[in-house]
Design a protein around this motif. Structure first.
Motif, PDB file in Angstrom:
ATOM      1  N   SER A   1      45.797  82.869  23.525  1.00  9.83           N
ATOM      2  CA  SER A   1      45.934  83.620  22.276  1.00  9.83           C
ATOM      3  C   SER A   1      45.106  82.984  21.166  1.00  9.83           C
ATOM      4  N   GLY A   2      44.983  81.648  21.191  1.00 12.01           N
ATOM      5  CA  GLY A   2      44.137  80.990  20.198  1.00 12.01           C
ATOM      6  C   GLY A   2      42.697  81.438  20.288  1.00 12.01           C
ATOM      7  N   ALA A   3      42.210  81.560  21.518  1.00 13.28           N
ATOM      8  CA  ALA A   3      40.833  82.036  21.718  1.00 13.28           C
ATOM      9  C   ALA A   3      40.699  83.504  21.314  1.00 13.28           C
ATOM     10  N   ASP A   4      41.728  84.312  21.604  1.00 13.01           N
ATOM     11  CA  ASP A   4      41.715  85.709  21.151  1.00 13.01           C
ATOM     12  C   ASP A   4      41.572  85.770  19.633  1.00 13.01           C
ATOM     13  N   ILE A   5      42.370  84.955  18.939  1.00 14.41           N
ATOM     14  CA  ILE A   5      42.331  84.926  17.474  1.00 14.41           C
ATOM     15  C   ILE A   5      40.951  84.489  16.988  1.00 14.41           C
ATOM     16  N   ALA A   6      40.458  83.380  17.531  1.00 16.25           N
ATOM     17  CA  ALA A   6      39.177  82.829  17.080  1.00 16.25           C
ATOM     18  C   ALA A   6      38.044  83.824  17.268  1.00 16.25           C
ATOM     19  N   TYR A   7      37.980  84.442  18.429  1.00 17.95           N
ATOM     20  CA  TYR A   7      36.896  85.392  18.707  1.00 17.95           C
ATOM     21  C   TYR A   7      36.978  86.605  17.780  1.00 17.95           C
ATOM     22  N   GLU A   8      38.206  87.094  17.564  1.00 19.01           N
ATOM     23  CA  GLU A   8      38.380  88.254  16.685  1.00 19.01           C
ATOM     24  C   GLU A   8      37.958  87.924  15.262  1.00 19.01           C
ATOM     25  N   LEU A   9      38.306  86.738  14.787  1.00 21.41           N
ATOM     26  CA  LEU A   9      37.910  86.343  13.440  1.00 21.41           C
ATOM     27  C   LEU A   9      36.396  86.231  13.322  1.00 21.41           C
ATOM     28  N   GLU A  10      35.787  85.565  14.315  1.00 23.59           N
ATOM     29  CA  GLU A  10      34.340  85.351  14.254  1.00 23.59           C
ATOM     30  C   GLU A  10      33.575  86.670  14.270  1.00 23.59           C
ATOM     31  N   LYS A  11      33.976  87.589  15.134  1.00 24.66           N
ATOM     32  CA  LYS A  11      33.223  88.847  15.228  1.00 24.66           C
ATOM     33  C   LYS A  11      33.413  89.731  13.998  1.00 24.66           C
ATOM     34  N   ASN A  12      34.416  89.401  13.175  1.00 18.97           N
ATOM     35  CA  ASN A  12      34.638  90.140  11.934  1.00 18.97           C
ATOM     36  C   ASN A  12      34.183  89.363  10.709  1.00 18.97           C
ATOM     37  N   GLY A  13      33.350  88.338  10.934  1.00 15.82           N
ATOM     38  CA  GLY A  13      32.703  87.646   9.826  1.00 15.82           C
ATOM     39  C   GLY A  13      33.557  86.636   9.101  1.00 15.82           C
ATOM     40  N   ILE A  14      34.680  86.235   9.690  1.00 16.91           N
ATOM     41  CA  ILE A  14      35.532  85.209   9.067  1.00 16.91           C
ATOM     42  C   ILE A  14      35.116  83.853   9.614  1.00 16.91           C
ATOM     43  N   ARG A  15      34.892  82.933   8.737  1.00 21.93           N
ATOM     44  CA  ARG A  15      34.314  81.639   9.104  1.00 21.93           C
ATOM     45  C   ARG A  15      35.318  80.792   9.899  1.00 21.93           C
ATOM     46  N   ILE A  16      34.923  80.394  11.105  1.00 27.95           N
ATOM     47  CA  ILE A  16      35.740  79.521  11.934  1.00 27.95           C
ATOM     48  C   ILE A  16      34.883  78.369  12.440  1.00 27.95           C
ATOM     49  N   VAL A  17      35.538  77.346  12.964  1.00 24.70           N
ATOM     50  CA  VAL A  17      34.833  76.292  13.687  1.00 24.70           C
ATOM     51  C   VAL A  17      35.403  76.237  15.099  1.00 24.70           C
ATOM     52  N   THR A  18      34.562  75.849  16.039  1.00 31.75           N
ATOM     53  CA  THR A  18      34.951  75.751  17.442  1.00 31.75           C
ATOM     54  C   THR A  18      34.508  74.396  17.994  1.00 31.75           C
ATOM     55  N   PRO A  19      35.132  73.935  19.077  1.00 27.54           N
ATOM     56  CA  PRO A  19      34.790  72.615  19.615  1.00 27.54           C
ATOM     57  C   PRO A  19      33.338  72.481  20.052  1.00 27.54           C
ATOM     58  N   ILE A  20      32.743  73.586  20.543  1.00 29.18           N
ATOM     59  CA  ILE A  20      31.332  73.546  20.929  1.00 29.18           C
ATOM     60  C   ILE A  20      30.581  74.620  20.154  1.00 29.18           C
TER      61      ILE A  20
END
Length: 351
Positions: free
Chosen positions: A31-50
């Protein structure tokens, strides 16, 4: 600029009072990855391990909730932590509460208290919120307890997760066998929570914290916790809704029809769920499972401080609506709308 890192559960929580809360395989990294991907594709700034996470690799998108994992997120520029993990008192994230960061999720100290089903339900009972009859059975009182609840009953871990480890028990022999099994493998600790089985309709109510929300493109301020539309559960297995890691909730859940949503009994259960949420001082959505008796009156039987937040953001997970997302769709929110509104309720520990 707000920059979000999503945390996942990297290890078992500490044993509390001889009781072990089980760990979901992957620690909510899905679910964390679901959240992160959804945020990123909608232009919300996130950071990821790689730098270039693989869409199908959950751990590419989320940070472990350890000192090393949190520091890695900070080094990459995070200033907001999405606590998509199991929380408890003295969780590593508390060491960052005295700094100028924001958080999305519950207070660890609150979760530590209210993850105990028996404690929480007794608190609700004392505040005249309808709860099924309950009993604690431990290794200490195993030979002397008096049940005082008619069969069938439900046995569950005190610090459980969803329907994992939950069983419908029809007679004393089944109960004896279940207790012996639980206590022999010590998977859930030395105490079991037993409650009255209610044979009416089961619903799940997501309660949102007080705050400022965007609904139908209009700002709406809620001064108190409020409920999303109730979701009914069906296709139970032996009287228990199956664990969503086995059966996707979209296959056994749907929002109630409008007529029932507006009924007196559903409005009353909303009132009780909101009252419970206010008692618990929630800072993020919680999920409350409720079940009706033979007269259609609802009882709150399971309060989950960490509802699942899976969603259909990635192509290979299009059937992963959570119960909260199913409810959100009824008020016009899609997955990103739900997530954005959760971000709007982010908080600082110093406040």
């Amino acid at each position: 600029m707000q920059t979000i890192a999503i945390l996942y559960q990297a290890k078992l929580p500490p044993i509390k009072g001889g009781i072990q809360k089980p760990m979901k395989p992957g620690g909510y990294s899905d679910s964390g990855a679901d959240i992160a991907y959804e945020l990123e594709k909608n232009g919300i700034r996130i950071v990821t391990p790689i730098s270039k996470p693989n869409i199908k690799t959950d751990l590419d998108w989320v940070f472990p909730d350890t000192k090393k994992g949190i520091q890695n997120a900070l080094d990459k520029g995070a200033n907001t932590f999405w606590l998509n993990t199991v929380l408890y008192k003295k969780h590593e994230i508390e060491n960052y509460f005295n700094r100028d960061f924001k958080f999305i999720g519950q207070l660890p100290s609150q979760v530590d208290i209210y993850d105990d089903k028996y404690f929480t339900n007794e608190l609700l009972r004392k505040n005249k919120i309808p709860i099924p009859k309950t009993k604690l059975i431990s290794t200490e009182n195993l030979t002397i307890y008096t049940l005082d609840i008619d069969f069938p009953i439900v046995a569950k871990p005190i610090r459980g997760r969803g329907s994992q480890g939950v069983s419908l028990i029809r007679n004393q022999k089944e109960l004896d066998d279940k207790l012996n099994k639980i206590f022999s493998n010590n998977e859930y600790g030395n105490t079991v929570y037993v409650e009255q089985f209610l044979n009416g309709q089961e619903i799940t109510v997501t309660v949102m914290p007080s705050g400022n929300y965007l609904i139908d493109n209009q700002e709406k301020i809620y001064k108190n916790p409020w409920c999303l539309p109730a979701v009914k559960r069906f296709n139970h297995k032996d009287g228990i809704a199956p664990y969503n890691g086995i059966v996707a909730v979209m296959k056994n859940s749907s929002v109630l029809e409008n007529k029932e949503l507006n009924s007196r009994k559903i409005i009353e259960v909303y009132r009780q769920c909101e009252k419970a949420s206010e008692l618990l001082n929630i800072k993020a959505p919680i999920r409350i499972d409720c079940r009706a008796d033979e007269n259609g009156n609802y009882f709150l039987f399971d309060l989950n401080m960490k509802p699942n937040m899976t969603g259909p953001s990635r192509p290979h997970r299009q059937n992963q609506d959570s119960l909260t997302l199913l409810a959100s769709r009824k008020i016009g929110w899609n997955y990103i709308d739900l997530l954005k509104n959760m971000i709007k309720q982010s908080w600082k520990a110093s406040c």
